[in-house]
Design a protein around this motif. Structure first.
Motif, short mmCIF file in Angstrom:
data_model
loop_
_atom_site.label_atom_id
_atom_site.label_comp_id
_atom_site.label_asym_id
_atom_site.label_seq_id
_atom_site.Cartn_x
_atom_site.Cartn_y
_atom_site.Cartn_z
N ALA A 158 -9.18 -2.24 -1.23
CA ALA A 158 -9.41 -1.95 -2.65
C ALA A 158 -10.35 -3.01 -3.23
O ALA A 158 -10.31 -4.17 -2.84
CB ALA A 158 -8.08 -1.96 -3.40
N THR A 192 -3.24 11.46 -5.83
CA THR A 192 -3.63 10.32 -6.67
C THR A 192 -3.70 10.74 -8.13
O THR A 192 -3.20 10.03 -9.02
CB THR A 192 -5.00 9.78 -6.21
OG1 THR A 192 -4.88 9.27 -4.89
CG2 THR A 192 -5.49 8.67 -7.13
N SER A 199 0.84 -1.21 0.00
CA SER A 199 0.00 0.00 0.00
C SER A 199 0.87 1.26 0.00
O SER A 199 1.91 1.28 0.66
CB SER A 199 -0.91 0.02 1.22
OG SER A 199 -1.76 -1.10 1.21
N GLY A 210 -4.54 4.68 -0.12
CA GLY A 210 -5.50 3.58 -0.06
C GLY A 210 -4.83 2.34 0.47
O GLY A 210 -3.62 2.20 0.40
#
Lengths: 185, 185
Positions: B169, A173, A131, B164
């Motif tokens: 996810a 992002t 992650s 995230g």
């Protein structure tokens, strides 16, 4: 009960009262099941995924691709990736990420075992699937440096989640999605 | 008031009562501002982004890279991408995505103008930055095919959002993240 994850004082009380109401045999069965689970489930000697056998189902499966190893932080990540049914290679579970603030260095993780495994097995590719937190990035880059002499090291893509809307994506992002753009086939 | 986006019956009533309480001059100023905004803001003749001038600020800015065009569905996406401060090229706003179910084909969008612009301007790269819905994918692939004879066409990356967690996810995003993996530098 309160020490279990996601269980607050109220839930703990409800669980405790529920257990007190059940017949004694049922409560003993639950207690035994907990003890058995703890006794029987250990870590796979190859990939460190949770396993009731010395070597886990995934590592023993001869139909899986032995030339790719996907490195994850946690056994939960193995389960998440298995759900996609996209990945057919093997795994390596680190047992966490490098986090000097919490006193977790490479020695506290299964990094050394990974390097040994990669240098011996010589897989074609190692995929870092960690992650994208600060600690996750550090771990990815650190392990990447260690493994590069032996094999090709890749990392999973960061960008817009599928079904996500450009407008609602955070700036970091979006920037990563732009940076990671690829040519259309 | 209820017809405005995100305004339900209660909010509409609150807005209406608030307006009725204000002095007449103030209310007239609000009404005039709404009319002026609608009159003055049109679409940029080059990129179709919202603009109060015939050609928008971004298109007129000579410090921006003229050799890259980023294609987005909506003016909101331009604003989102500008917030990243990562992108220094120009834009092209389609005005929506291809959606046969809603009767929106390439003719309802600024696709023809885009093809003309690309064939004349010959940019080095066109970046498709369209949200990954079914319609978005269709639009990306359709426009990609049209533009390929003229220039390199890329698309933004799909994968894990930054911050995230792999575990949370969804499966499709994880599969895309695996598929879109890249070699570590």
């Amino acid at each position: 009960m309160q020490r279990l994850p996601g269980v607050g004082p109220k839930s703990a009380q409800r669980l405790a009262l529920h257990i007190l109401k059940r017949p004694e045999a049922e409560v003993e069965a639950l207690a035994q099941a907990i003890i058995d689970a703890k006794k029987q489930v250990g870590l796979c000697q190859v990939c460190y995924h949770l396993s009731s056998e010395p070597v886990c189902d995934i590592c023993r499966n001869i139909n899986r691709d032995n030339t790719t190893i996907c490195v994850v932080a946690d056994s939960r990540d193995v389960i998440a990736l298995e759900k996609t049914r996209e990945y057919k290679g093997k795994y390596h579970v680190l047992g966490g990420v490098i986090s000097p603030m919490d006193g977790i260095g490479p020695e506290q993780l299964t990094v050394q075992a990974l390097v040994r495994r990669v240098s011996q097995q010589q897989p074609k590719e190692v995929i870092m699937a960690i992650s994208p937190s600060v600690e996750g990035e550090t771990t990815t880059l650190y392990i990447g440096q260690l493994l590069k002499p032996f094999t090709k090291v890749t990392r999973i893509a960061f960008g817009l989640p599928v079904g996500g809307d450009l407008e609602y994506a955070d700036e970091v992002t979006l920037a990563r999605a732009l940076e990671g753009r690829r040519e259309l086939d």
